[in-house]
Design an enzyme around this catalytic site. Structure first.
Site, PDB file in Angstrom:
ATOM      1  CB  SER A   1      -1.483 -10.768   0.861  1.00  0.00           C
ATOM      2  OG  SER A   1      -2.372 -10.627   1.126  1.00  0.00           O
ATOM      3  CB  SER A   2      -4.436  -7.714   4.805  1.00  0.00           C
ATOM      4  OG  SER A   2      -3.967  -5.868   4.322  1.00  0.00           O
TER       5      SER A   2
ATOM      6  N   GLY B   1      -2.596  -1.759  -7.858  1.00  0.00           N
ATOM      7  CA  GLY B   1      -1.769  -3.038  -7.614  1.00  0.00           C
ATOM      8  C   GLY B   1      -1.991  -3.705  -8.445  1.00  0.00           C
ATOM      9  CD  GLN B   2       2.352  -6.695 -12.163  1.00  0.00           C
ATOM     10  OE1 GLN B   2       3.472  -6.546 -12.222  1.00  0.00           O
ATOM     11  NE2 GLN B   2       2.612  -8.072 -11.916  1.00  0.00           N
ATOM     12  CE  LYS B   3      -1.512 -10.311  -3.129  1.00  0.00           C
ATOM     13  NZ  LYS B   3      -2.220  -9.966  -2.424  1.00  0.00           N
ATOM     14  CG  ASP B   4      -6.085  -7.384  -5.313  1.00  0.00           C
ATOM     15  OD1 ASP B   4      -6.356  -8.094  -4.989  1.00  0.00           O
ATOM     16  OD2 ASP B   4      -4.781  -6.347  -4.698  1.00  0.00           O
TER      17      ASP B   4
ATOM     18  CG  HIS C   1      -2.069  -1.309   1.374  1.00  0.00           C
ATOM     19  ND1 HIS C   1      -2.021  -2.384   2.060  1.00  0.00           N
ATOM     20  CD2 HIS C   1      -3.106  -1.584   0.558  1.00  0.00           C
ATOM     21  CE1 HIS C   1      -2.693  -2.900   1.762  1.00  0.00           C
ATOM     22  NE2 HIS C   1      -3.659  -2.676   1.238  1.00  0.00           N
TER      23      HIS C   1
HETATM   24  P1  AMP Z   1      -6.622  -3.928  -0.645  1.00  0.00           P
HETATM   25  O1  AMP Z   1      -6.129  -3.121   0.629  1.00  0.00           O
HETATM   26  O2  AMP Z   1      -5.711  -5.042  -0.345  1.00  0.00           O
HETATM   27  O3  AMP Z   1      -8.077  -3.611  -1.053  1.00  0.00           O
HETATM   28  O4  AMP Z   1      -5.638  -3.011  -1.610  1.00  0.00           O
HETATM   29  C1  AMP Z   1      -5.975  -1.785  -1.402  1.00  0.00           C
HETATM   30  C2  AMP Z   1      -4.245  -1.789  -2.837  1.00  0.00           C
HETATM   31  O5  AMP Z   1      -3.305  -2.064  -2.550  1.00  0.00           O
HETATM   32  C3  AMP Z   1      -5.080  -2.105  -3.976  1.00  0.00           C
HETATM   33  O6  AMP Z   1      -4.815  -1.385  -5.624  1.00  0.00           O
HETATM   34  C4  AMP Z   1      -4.009  -3.999  -3.986  1.00  0.00           C
HETATM   35  O7  AMP Z   1      -3.877  -3.864  -5.810  1.00  0.00           O
HETATM   36  C5  AMP Z   1      -3.045  -2.977  -3.940  1.00  0.00           C
HETATM   37  N1  AMP Z   1      -1.814  -3.749  -2.885  1.00  0.00           N
HETATM   38  C6  AMP Z   1      -2.148  -5.106  -2.117  1.00  0.00           C
HETATM   39  N2  AMP Z   1      -1.445  -5.510  -1.852  1.00  0.00           N
HETATM   40  C7  AMP Z   1       0.033  -5.055  -3.098  1.00  0.00           C
HETATM   41  C8  AMP Z   1       1.379  -5.740  -3.227  1.00  0.00           C
HETATM   42  N3  AMP Z   1       1.902  -6.049  -2.253  1.00  0.00           N
HETATM   43  N4  AMP Z   1       2.280  -4.990  -3.647  1.00  0.00           N
HETATM   44  C9  AMP Z   1       1.394  -3.413  -4.349  1.00  0.00           C
HETATM   45  N5  AMP Z   1       0.146  -3.713  -3.963  1.00  0.00           N
HETATM   46  C10 AMP Z   1       0.199  -4.066  -3.506  1.00  0.00           C
END
Ligand code: AMP
Length: 281
Positions: A185-186, A147-150, A37
């Site tokens: 990842s959370s 993020g590319q993660k998703d 994040h």
């Molecule tokens: P989330 O809180 O999991 O919904 O993620 C919020 C944003 O952070 C989304 O755009 C995700 O793709 C991004 N994100 C989550 N994990 C990562 C990571 N390891 N590296 C980069 N971006 C991330």
């Protein structure tokens, strides 16, 4: 750093910023922030005059048997991280503030949500696109970071923005990993020590695939089979392993151009995702 809960307050603030010709960026998150994040926040900070980070665990993107009720939260730590990054405003709406009435309106991006996470998480992307459309109308950003993660989420949101004429530039940030390769990842917080070790198979299988492609392998079936073997050897239960076009997300038979290799797998009962982009001439 301002903390706002209600859409109307943030809309008024965004109107003032826009009136002053300031460039607004946003980073939507579900909180329990980590360096993945933070990397998006840093990018957004460097490209904008005003930065809003939203923290909202959006109930309508979770399925009935998913982890909504146990999703990790630590708002005080999140606020400290965001304050240190120079964020102007954190938007932390309650569910009631976001959905004062049960919603009757949904945004649905068809086609692009049929495979990958779309096929294993029913209605997930409808929940995502609906809440992101709402966040865009509340934050009124010029730029938004994902993020590319998703990766599928990024493609789906880009298409929503194009189809619905949101005047917003959607930008992508790289995946941030722990030193041993596990994508941050959370949800990693749910992993037991043994499962945390098992989870390394995800990145290991993607690195193996990347090496096969760079040494000339072009068969999607062979790569898929190799990835599944690596995952299963670590007792990781495969949800899906797919090789798709990086723009259309269409399935490929042969690896050509830029291909997304994406996977989801259960390590114990924790569902993790990871992916890699590979290029073949
Ligand atoms: P989330 O809180 O999991 O919904 O993620 C919020 C944003 O952070 C989304 O755009 C995700 O793709 C991004 N994100 C989550 N994990 C990562 C990571 N390891 N590296 C980069 N971006 C991330």
């Amino acid at each position: 750093m301002k903390k706002l809960e209600y859409p109307k307050e943030l809309q008024a603030l965004a109107d003032r910023w826009r009136g002053d010709k300031l460039c607004i960026a946003c980073v939507p998150t579900m909180g329990y922030l980590h360096n993945g994040h933070v990397s998006l926040v840093k990018k957004a900070r460097s490209k904008s005059d005003r930065l809003v980070v939203s923290i909202f665990v959006n109930p309508i993107q979770f399925g009935e048997n998913e982890d909504l009720s146990v999703y990790p939260r630590d708002l005080e730590n999140d606020f400290e991280i965001l304050r240190n990054e120079g964020v102007d405003c954190v938007f932390v709406p309650s569910v009631k503030a976001m959905y004062p009435k049960p919603p009757l309106t949904f945004v649905d991006v068809k086609g692009l949500t049929d495979n990958l996470c779309g096929s294993s998480r029913e209605n997930h992307f409808q929940g995502v696109t609906t809440v992101v459309a709402k966040l865009f109308n509340i934050i009124k950003p010029h730029i938004a970071y994902f993020g590319q993660k998703d990766y599928q989420q990024y493609i789906v949101i880009k298409r929503m923005v194009e189809d619905l004429n949101f005047d917003i530039d959607i930008r992508l940030g790289d995946i941030v990993r722990h030193q041993d390769g596990l994508a941050m990842s959370s949800r990693n917080t749910y992993l037991s020590k043994a499962d945390r070790t098992r989870a390394l198979a995800l990145w290991r299988s993607l690195v193996w695939a990347r090496e096969k492609v760079s040494s000339g392998e072009r068969s999607v079936d062979a790569i898929r089979k190799g990835i599944v073997e690596i995952l299963e050897a670590s007792s990781v239960n495969v949800d899906y392993v797919e090789l798709v076009d990086s723009v259309t997300l269409g399935k490929k038979k042969e690896i050509s151009g830029t291909t997304l290799i994406a996977l989801a797998a259960f390590v114990g009962n924790v569902r993790l995702i990871d992916n890699i982009l590979v290029s073949a001439a």
